[in-house]
Motif scaffolding. Structure first.
Motif, PDB file in Angstrom:
ATOM      1  N   LEU A  42       0.822  -1.208   0.000  1.00 20.56           N
ATOM      2  CA  LEU A  42       0.000   0.000   0.000  1.00 20.56           C
ATOM      3  C   LEU A  42       0.857   1.259   0.000  1.00 20.56           C
ATOM      4  N   PHE A  43       1.787   1.341   0.942  1.00 19.10           N
ATOM      5  CA  PHE A  43       2.584   2.552   1.058  1.00 19.10           C
ATOM      6  C   PHE A  43       3.587   2.690  -0.082  1.00 19.10           C
ATOM      7  N   ALA A  44       4.158   1.584  -0.519  1.00 18.24           N
ATOM      8  CA  ALA A  44       5.159   1.653  -1.586  1.00 18.24           C
ATOM      9  C   ALA A  44       4.549   2.135  -2.903  1.00 18.24           C
ATOM     10  N   TYR A  45       3.343   1.640  -3.218  1.00 18.16           N
ATOM     11  CA  TYR A  45       2.772   1.970  -4.524  1.00 18.16           C
ATOM     12  C   TYR A  45       1.830   3.165  -4.487  1.00 18.16           C
ATOM     13  N   VAL A  46       1.230   3.476  -3.336  1.00 16.45           N
ATOM     14  CA  VAL A  46       0.346   4.635  -3.242  1.00 16.45           C
ATOM     15  C   VAL A  46       1.156   5.885  -2.910  1.00 16.45           C
ATOM     16  N   PHE A  47       1.860   5.860  -1.767  1.00 20.61           N
ATOM     17  CA  PHE A  47       2.680   7.012  -1.401  1.00 20.61           C
ATOM     18  C   PHE A  47       3.858   7.173  -2.354  1.00 20.61           C
ATOM     19  N   GLY A  48       4.404   6.058  -2.814  1.00 21.86           N
ATOM     20  CA  GLY A  48       5.584   6.115  -3.674  1.00 21.86           C
ATOM     21  C   GLY A  48       5.347   6.826  -4.980  1.00 21.86           C
ATOM     22  N   SER A  49       4.107   6.902  -5.394  1.00 19.69           N
ATOM     23  CA  SER A  49       3.803   7.552  -6.672  1.00 19.69           C
ATOM     24  C   SER A  49       3.639   9.063  -6.550  1.00 19.69           C
ATOM     25  N   VAL A  50       3.553   9.585  -5.335  1.00 22.44           N
ATOM     26  CA  VAL A  50       3.294  11.025  -5.165  1.00 22.44           C
ATOM     27  C   VAL A  50       4.342  11.742  -4.313  1.00 22.44           C
ATOM     28  N   ILE A  51       5.245  11.018  -3.662  1.00 21.80           N
ATOM     29  CA  ILE A  51       6.238  11.634  -2.789  1.00 21.80           C
ATOM     30  C   ILE A  51       7.625  11.446  -3.393  1.00 21.80           C
ATOM     31  N   ASP A  52       8.357  12.536  -3.498  1.00 23.54           N
ATOM     32  CA  ASP A  52       9.708  12.501  -4.062  1.00 23.54           C
ATOM     33  C   ASP A  52      10.719  12.730  -2.944  1.00 23.54           C
ATOM     34  N   ILE A  53      11.704  11.854  -2.845  1.00 28.02           N
ATOM     35  CA  ILE A  53      12.767  11.973  -1.848  1.00 28.02           C
ATOM     36  C   ILE A  53      14.073  12.266  -2.588  1.00 28.02           C
ATOM     37  N   PRO A  54      14.718  13.393  -2.306  1.00 33.39           N
ATOM     38  CA  PRO A  54      15.937  13.766  -3.033  1.00 33.39           C
ATOM     39  C   PRO A  54      17.037  12.712  -2.916  1.00 33.39           C
ATOM     40  N   GLY A  55      17.541  12.297  -4.050  1.00 34.53           N
ATOM     41  CA  GLY A  55      18.725  11.448  -4.078  1.00 34.53           C
ATOM     42  C   GLY A  55      18.507   9.975  -3.818  1.00 34.53           C
ATOM     43  N   MET A  56      17.270   9.540  -3.631  1.00 34.52           N
ATOM     44  CA  MET A  56      17.053   8.119  -3.352  1.00 34.52           C
ATOM     45  C   MET A  56      15.627   7.701  -3.683  1.00 34.52           C
ATOM     46  N   SER A  57      15.427   6.411  -3.787  1.00 31.82           N
ATOM     47  CA  SER A  57      14.101   5.860  -4.030  1.00 31.82           C
ATOM     48  C   SER A  57      13.223   6.031  -2.795  1.00 31.82           C
ATOM     49  N   TYR A  58      11.957   6.372  -3.016  1.00 29.00           N
ATOM     50  CA  TYR A  58      11.047   6.514  -1.880  1.00 29.00           C
ATOM     51  C   TYR A  58      10.875   5.187  -1.145  1.00 29.00           C
ATOM     52  N   ARG A  59      10.944   4.090  -1.862  1.00 29.59           N
ATOM     53  CA  ARG A  59      10.745   2.788  -1.214  1.00 29.59           C
ATOM     54  C   ARG A  59      11.879   2.477  -0.243  1.00 29.59           C
ATOM     55  N   GLU A  60      13.097   2.891  -0.565  1.00 25.52           N
ATOM     56  CA  GLU A  60      14.192   2.691   0.369  1.00 25.52           C
ATOM     57  C   GLU A  60      14.048   3.621   1.574  1.00 25.52           C
ATOM     58  N   PHE A  61      13.551   4.822   1.337  1.00 21.62           N
ATOM     59  CA  PHE A  61      13.278   5.755   2.432  1.00 21.62           C
ATOM     60  C   PHE A  61      12.143   5.229   3.308  1.00 21.62           C
ATOM     61  N   LEU A  62      11.161   4.593   2.697  1.00 18.09           N
ATOM     62  CA  LEU A  62       9.930   4.191   3.367  1.00 18.09           C
ATOM     63  C   LEU A  62      10.085   2.984   4.288  1.00 18.09           C
ATOM     64  N   LEU A  63      10.803   1.956   3.843  1.00 26.12           N
ATOM     65  CA  LEU A  63      10.770   0.677   4.549  1.00 26.12           C
ATOM     66  C   LEU A  63      11.182   0.760   6.023  1.00 26.12           C
ATOM     67  N   PRO A  64      12.227   1.506   6.392  1.00 27.35           N
ATOM     68  CA  PRO A  64      12.513   1.608   7.829  1.00 27.35           C
ATOM     69  C   PRO A  64      11.349   2.190   8.628  1.00 27.35           C
ATOM     70  N   GLY A  65      10.627   3.162   8.055  1.00 26.40           N
ATOM     71  CA  GLY A  65       9.444   3.699   8.723  1.00 26.40           C
ATOM     72  C   GLY A  65       8.337   2.674   8.853  1.00 26.40           C
ATOM     73  N   ILE A  66       8.172   1.853   7.818  1.00 23.56           N
ATOM     74  CA  ILE A  66       7.181   0.774   7.871  1.00 23.56           C
ATOM     75  C   ILE A  66       7.551  -0.246   8.945  1.00 23.56           C
ATOM     76  N   PHE A  67       8.854  -0.530   9.074  1.00 30.35           N
ATOM     77  CA  PHE A  67       9.297  -1.454  10.119  1.00 30.35           C
ATOM     78  C   PHE A  67       8.904  -0.930  11.498  1.00 30.35           C
ATOM     79  N   VAL A  68       9.151   0.358  11.742  1.00 29.89           N
ATOM     80  CA  VAL A  68       8.836   0.942  13.049  1.00 29.89           C
ATOM     81  C   VAL A  68       7.332   0.942  13.276  1.00 29.89           C
ATOM     82  N   GLN A  69       6.557   1.264  12.234  1.00 34.41           N
ATOM     83  CA  GLN A  69       5.101   1.225  12.354  1.00 34.41           C
ATOM     84  C   GLN A  69       4.634  -0.178  12.725  1.00 34.41           C
ATOM     85  N   ALA A  70       5.184  -1.184  12.072  1.00 27.18           N
ATOM     86  CA  ALA A  70       4.771  -2.566  12.343  1.00 27.18           C
ATOM     87  C   ALA A  70       5.116  -2.975  13.767  1.00 27.18           C
ATOM     88  N   VAL A  71       6.255  -2.502  14.257  1.00 31.29           N
ATOM     89  CA  VAL A  71       6.657  -2.801  15.630  1.00 31.29           C
ATOM     90  C   VAL A  71       5.640  -2.231  16.619  1.00 31.29           C
TER      91      VAL A  71
END
Length: 267
Positions: A42-71
């Motif tokens: 959900l977050f990778a394909y929904v948020f990933g299509s509208v949020i730009d992170i300078p210098g890196m893929s949004y999915r690489e930026f996102l996954l650590p946050g998803i890990f913390v959310q899941a915890v």
């Protein structure tokens, strides 16, 4: 058997009991496996299509946050299970057994830690499928997983304390949702917190979710020099700040939860 060994041994017995209960409950096991998959996609394909992170893929930026959310979401299983056991009178049976009062809580938090580990493994596999990569050494990556699991264990004691104070599943779910959602979303978990309005940015910088997310990004190598980093101390020193948070949570909430448990079973 000394005073320390007794609660640990009793706690391990309770942990094995709760782990067997999870294996016999497809709904709990399914939630631990399916929710991470849904979160990542959900977050990778929904948020990933509208949020730009300078210098890196949004999915690489996102996954650590998803890990913390899941915890955080996974740790809530501790509180919810405790309220169910209170309603069913299971604690009354434990009270008649020669075990340390803290053993039930130790067992519950340890068994939920194992569920969190399974959830993180599933999410990591899904992250690799959608494009997330680890850019640090295997040792640092293992430290990242270990830090997340320590946070999961510590936060389980927070949810156990809240559950024992409220005592009903409905009340616990309402309070847990009202607290966890702002904690997760007013942070750097899903977006660059430097772009938030000043009051929210300050809250995000000192939010423990932001600290653990930043620490996970550093340990997994999901950072980039082009991405502006907050100058706040918890973000600049995310790994020691995370360990400090864990120590404070355990010191405060283990005795508090144990005291509330004694009060609950003696009522």
């Amino acid at each position: 058997m000394n005073a320390l060994t007794l609660p640990i041994a009793d706690g391990w017995t309770i942990a094995k009991r709760n782990t067997l209960k999870i294996r016999r409950s497809p709904d709990l096991l399914g939630a631990a496996i399916m929710f991470p998959i849904v979160f990542v996609l959900l977050f990778a394909y929904v948020f990933g299509s509208v949020i730009d992170i300078p210098g890196m893929s949004y999915r690489e930026f996102l996954l650590p946050g998803i890990f913390v959310q899941a915890v955080i979401m996974g740790a809530q299983a501790t509180g919810y299970t405790l309220t169910l056991d209170l309603q069913k009178g299971i604690f009354d049976r434990f009270r008649s057994l020669p075990m340390a009062p803290s053993a039930v809580l130790i067992g519950q938090t340890v068994s939920d830690l194992l569920m969190n580990l399974a959830s993180l493994v599933v999410m990591a596999v899904m992250g690799l499928i959608v494009g997330w990569r680890v850019h640090t050494s295997p040792f640092e990556a293992i430290l990242g997983i270990g830090l997340l699991l320590l946070f999961a264990y510590a936060f389980s004691w927070v949810t156990a304390t809240v559950a024992l104070a409220l005592r009903t599943p409905e009340s616990f779910n309402n309070v847990a949702t009202m607290v966890s959602l702002p904690l997760i979303f007013i942070s750097n978990a899903f977006l660059d917190s430097s772009k938030l309005p000043t009051p929210l940015r300050v809250v995000a910088e000192w939010n423990p979710v932001s600290t653990f997310t930043q620490a996970a990004r550093e340990l997994f190598g999901n950072t980039n020099a082009a991405l502006k980093t907050s100058g706040a101390w918890p973000i600049q020193h995310a790994i020691p700040a995370s360990l400090l948070w864990i120590a404070v949570i355990l010191i405060v909430f283990i005795p508090l939860a144990t005291r509330l448990y004694k009060k609950a079973v003696s009522a």
